[in-house]
Scaffold this motif. Structure first.
Motif, PDB file in Angstrom:
ATOM      1  N   UNK A  38      -1.824   5.264 -12.832  1.00  0.00           N
ATOM      2  CA  UNK A  38      -1.774   6.440 -13.049  1.00  0.00           C
ATOM      3  C   UNK A  38      -1.715   5.658 -14.657  1.00  0.00           C
ATOM      4  N   UNK A  39      -1.622   6.652 -15.247  1.00  0.00           N
ATOM      5  CA  UNK A  39      -1.549   7.319 -16.790  1.00  0.00           C
ATOM      6  C   UNK A  39       0.028   8.611 -16.764  1.00  0.00           C
ATOM      7  N   UNK A  49       3.171  15.773 -19.291  1.00  0.00           N
ATOM      8  CA  UNK A  49       2.404  16.756 -19.517  1.00  0.00           C
ATOM      9  C   UNK A  49       0.643  16.461 -18.878  1.00  0.00           C
ATOM     10  N   UNK A  50       0.877  15.521 -18.748  1.00  0.00           N
ATOM     11  CA  UNK A  50      -0.236  14.682 -18.174  1.00  0.00           C
ATOM     12  C   UNK A  50      -0.238  13.477 -16.780  1.00  0.00           C
ATOM     13  N   UNK A  51      -1.336  13.456 -15.994  1.00  0.00           N
ATOM     14  CA  UNK A  51      -1.019  12.542 -14.761  1.00  0.00           C
ATOM     15  C   UNK A  51      -2.103  12.634 -14.664  1.00  0.00           C
ATOM     16  N   UNK A  52      -2.889  11.330 -15.012  1.00  0.00           N
ATOM     17  CA  UNK A  52      -3.742  10.587 -14.813  1.00  0.00           C
ATOM     18  C   UNK A  52      -4.546   9.164 -13.748  1.00  0.00           C
ATOM     19  N   UNK A  63     -12.300   1.831 -12.418  1.00  0.00           N
ATOM     20  CA  UNK A  63     -12.494   3.782 -13.044  1.00  0.00           C
ATOM     21  C   UNK A  63     -12.458   3.882 -14.234  1.00  0.00           C
ATOM     22  N   UNK A  64     -12.528   4.950 -14.717  1.00  0.00           N
ATOM     23  CA  UNK A  64     -12.638   5.713 -15.809  1.00  0.00           C
ATOM     24  C   UNK A  64     -12.244   7.537 -15.652  1.00  0.00           C
ATOM     25  N   UNK A  65     -10.856   7.976 -16.427  1.00  0.00           N
ATOM     26  CA  UNK A  65     -11.207   9.929 -16.724  1.00  0.00           C
ATOM     27  C   UNK A  65     -10.391   9.891 -17.863  1.00  0.00           C
ATOM     28  N   UNK A  66     -11.392  10.939 -17.893  1.00  0.00           N
ATOM     29  CA  UNK A  66     -11.079  11.279 -19.863  1.00  0.00           C
ATOM     30  C   UNK A  66      -9.685  12.177 -18.984  1.00  0.00           C
ATOM     31  N   UNK A 123       4.186   5.986 -18.833  1.00  0.00           N
ATOM     32  CA  UNK A 123       3.591   4.989 -18.099  1.00  0.00           C
ATOM     33  C   UNK A 123       2.920   5.048 -16.419  1.00  0.00           C
ATOM     34  N   UNK A 124       2.966   3.841 -15.483  1.00  0.00           N
ATOM     35  CA  UNK A 124       1.952   4.198 -14.090  1.00  0.00           C
ATOM     36  C   UNK A 124       3.324   4.010 -13.164  1.00  0.00           C
ATOM     37  N   UNK A 125       3.159   5.492 -12.372  1.00  0.00           N
ATOM     38  CA  UNK A 125       3.750   5.392 -11.171  1.00  0.00           C
ATOM     39  C   UNK A 125       3.940   4.580  -9.838  1.00  0.00           C
TER      40      UNK A 125
END
Length: 106
Positions: A60-61, A67-70, A76-79, A91-93
């Motif tokens: 994760x990011x 404020x964000x959790x990707x 994979x990728x995410x915008x 950080x990465x959870x």
């Protein structure tokens, strides 16, 4: 009136171009070898980050300020559009030792 209608798109484009509105930039942050790649140095509100996970593990990011959790499954990728200015630690959870920091300008 017909010729005015034909000119309307051109006039709107000229008005937008001269308005001083900057277009958003797009940046890629790649995760590889259990590490975040370097974040962009010239990041501004409205820019887009494409988070890319090249690892075989899920990452994760995640912003420490929430404020964000990707979520990023392997390969994979995410915008994500940057919404506010300031420094944001992330950080990465799943792997808390993986960290980074975004410095976002207005």
């Amino acid at each position: 009136m017909g010729s005015l209608m034909k000119l309307a798109p051109l006039l709107l484009a000229l008005l937008w171009a001269s308005s001083g509105v900057a277009s958003a930039a797009e940046y890629k942050v790649t995760i590889a070898g259990m590490k975040f790649g370097a974040p962009p140095a010239e990041l501004h509100v409205g820019d887009v980050i494409v988070w890319r996970n090249d690892d075989i593990f899920r990452h994760t990011a995640t912003a420490r300020d929430k404020s964000f959790d990707v979520d990023l499954p392997p390969k994979s990728e995410a915008r994500m559009t940057v919404r506010r200015a300031g420094a944001v630690d992330f950080y990465c959870r799943f792997h808390p030792a993986m960290t980074g920091k975004l410095d976002v300008r207005p």
